[in-house]
Scaffold this motif. Sequence first.
Motif, PDB file in Angstrom:
ATOM      1  N   PHE A   1      51.188 -25.835  65.649  1.00  0.00           N
ATOM      2  CA  PHE A   1      50.804 -26.029  64.246  1.00  0.00           C
ATOM      3  C   PHE A   1      51.988 -25.898  63.289  1.00  0.00           C
ATOM      4  N   GLY A   2      53.187 -25.753  63.843  1.00  0.00           N
ATOM      5  CA  GLY A   2      54.375 -25.746  63.016  1.00  0.00           C
ATOM      6  C   GLY A   2      54.777 -24.406  62.451  1.00  0.00           C
TER       7      GLY A   2
ATOM      8  N   ALA B   1      58.947 -28.839  70.723  1.00  0.00           N
ATOM      9  CA  ALA B   1      57.677 -28.788  71.454  1.00  0.00           C
ATOM     10  C   ALA B   1      57.875 -28.799  72.961  1.00  0.00           C
TER      11      ALA B   1
ATOM     12  N   ASN C   1      53.085 -22.560  67.512  1.00  0.00           N
ATOM     13  CA  ASN C   1      54.194 -23.516  67.487  1.00  0.00           C
ATOM     14  C   ASN C   1      53.677 -24.938  67.362  1.00  0.00           C
TER      15      ASN C   1
ATOM     16  N   THR D   1      59.403 -23.058  64.947  1.00  0.00           N
ATOM     17  CA  THR D   1      60.162 -24.316  64.874  1.00  0.00           C
ATOM     18  C   THR D   1      60.860 -24.651  66.179  1.00  0.00           C
TER      19      THR D   1
END
Length: 488
Positions: free
Chosen positions: A54-55, A61, A52, A58
């Motif tokens: 590193f994307g 955070a 998460n 979605t």
Amino acid sequence: MSVKNRMESYFKVYESDETKVIFENNEFESNRLSAVVICACAIILVASWILNLFGVFTIPAYRMNILAIQGIIEFAIPMVLYAVFKGRKRWLKYVMVICLLLVCTRLFSILNHNVILIMVLPVLLSSRYFSKGFTLQISIIAILFLAVASATTIFYGVIDLNFFPSPSDGTAVVIKNGLRATLTALGYDTSAAVVRMMIHGFLPRLLVFLIITMISILIAGHGHKMVLTQDEVSRASANLKMELDTATKIQNSMVPNIFPAFPEREEFDIYAGMYTAKEVGGDFYDYFLVDDNHLAVVMADVSGKGVPAALFMMASKILISDRTLMGGTPGEILSFVNNRICDKNIAEMFVTVWLGIIDLKSGKVIASNAGHEYPAIKKKNGEFEVLHDKHSFIVGGMKGMKYKDYEFTLENGDSLFLYTDGITEAHNASKELFGEKRMTEALNINADAPTEQIVENVKTAVDEFVGEAERFDDLTMLCLTYFGSKSE
């Protein structure tokens, strides 16, 4: 079965103090397995957290951070308790499996709805504790967690693309704006999208989950029953072993086994050994003084193996010894014994017998051979040779048989060796028989040795020949050396 009894059977853990130990050990082992699974799930949770960052996922955070920290704490609690108590507490199973449920809930909350079946993992694991009641409890808790996890995924904005090909097709798209918008969209909205999500999404998975729950409960019940059955089998085996051990002691006590046998007699020396292939066998030997000047020697082999042969052996031995003490030649004695056995031989068993009566003054031997192995005789300063005497019919095979006597004489220093077919028919891994020739060679390794050493020489030769091959027949041997009467 009443509802009360059914509930008691579901929550029953053990039946007795003995099975309590078995189930406790099983639970401790299951706790270890639970710890391993929790570690694996925690690793997946941490990996999802990293992905998460590193994307790849979605999820916001801050939500993911809170979710991961909560999951690590939920992971740490059972592992610390497991380490402190070394998995040896029965209540640990509740901590381990419920914490695993929490970890799975976290995973379900951050991954796609397709991983809903990860919630069956704690249920399946709970069946490993072999308690239907515990599995039922975990299943109920899992369903509650399933509902919480489903709601949480909506809160985090995770969309099941199997039912909503694009975010705009599902009501879940509005939840990115927060929980309030979600409740507004779903609380009183009966739109087709919500109905479709329930009918085609949540309910089918719930049905699968319930089916797996039922299977898990059945597995738990089967495991519980299996342990009880194995306990009964082990108890029966232990009782049988104890009975066979007792039977072995009784059988060994039926043959004379104290040596030297007659330390006060100088006319002869005798030694014998009986080595059964199973706990009990059908071979037997015997020797006893008929009177002050006559020694009876018996070597016999009952058909069959195990307990039936042992029972038949004891009956045959008693009949032979009792009838011998009444007087008569070996042939007359065996004729009497044969008729008595045939009268009530329901099992249709038989026994081969070599019976000899030795005059201790003259060395004269009167013998009768009822289908038994040939004796071996060694003359003084000579070697053992097999005496091919005349055989009569087996004892117990046919009523009314007459058994013939024959005679030979033992001189001072002569020896007599008797045995059963377990010697000559012993075979090695190549199915090669030990045979009469090898037996004679073993006897003559040291033909002038004491009787005990002669028996040991033959036993050692057979063991070396057989090697690792399984021994199926009993080994029984007797060696007698005649020294003549004191007057001579």
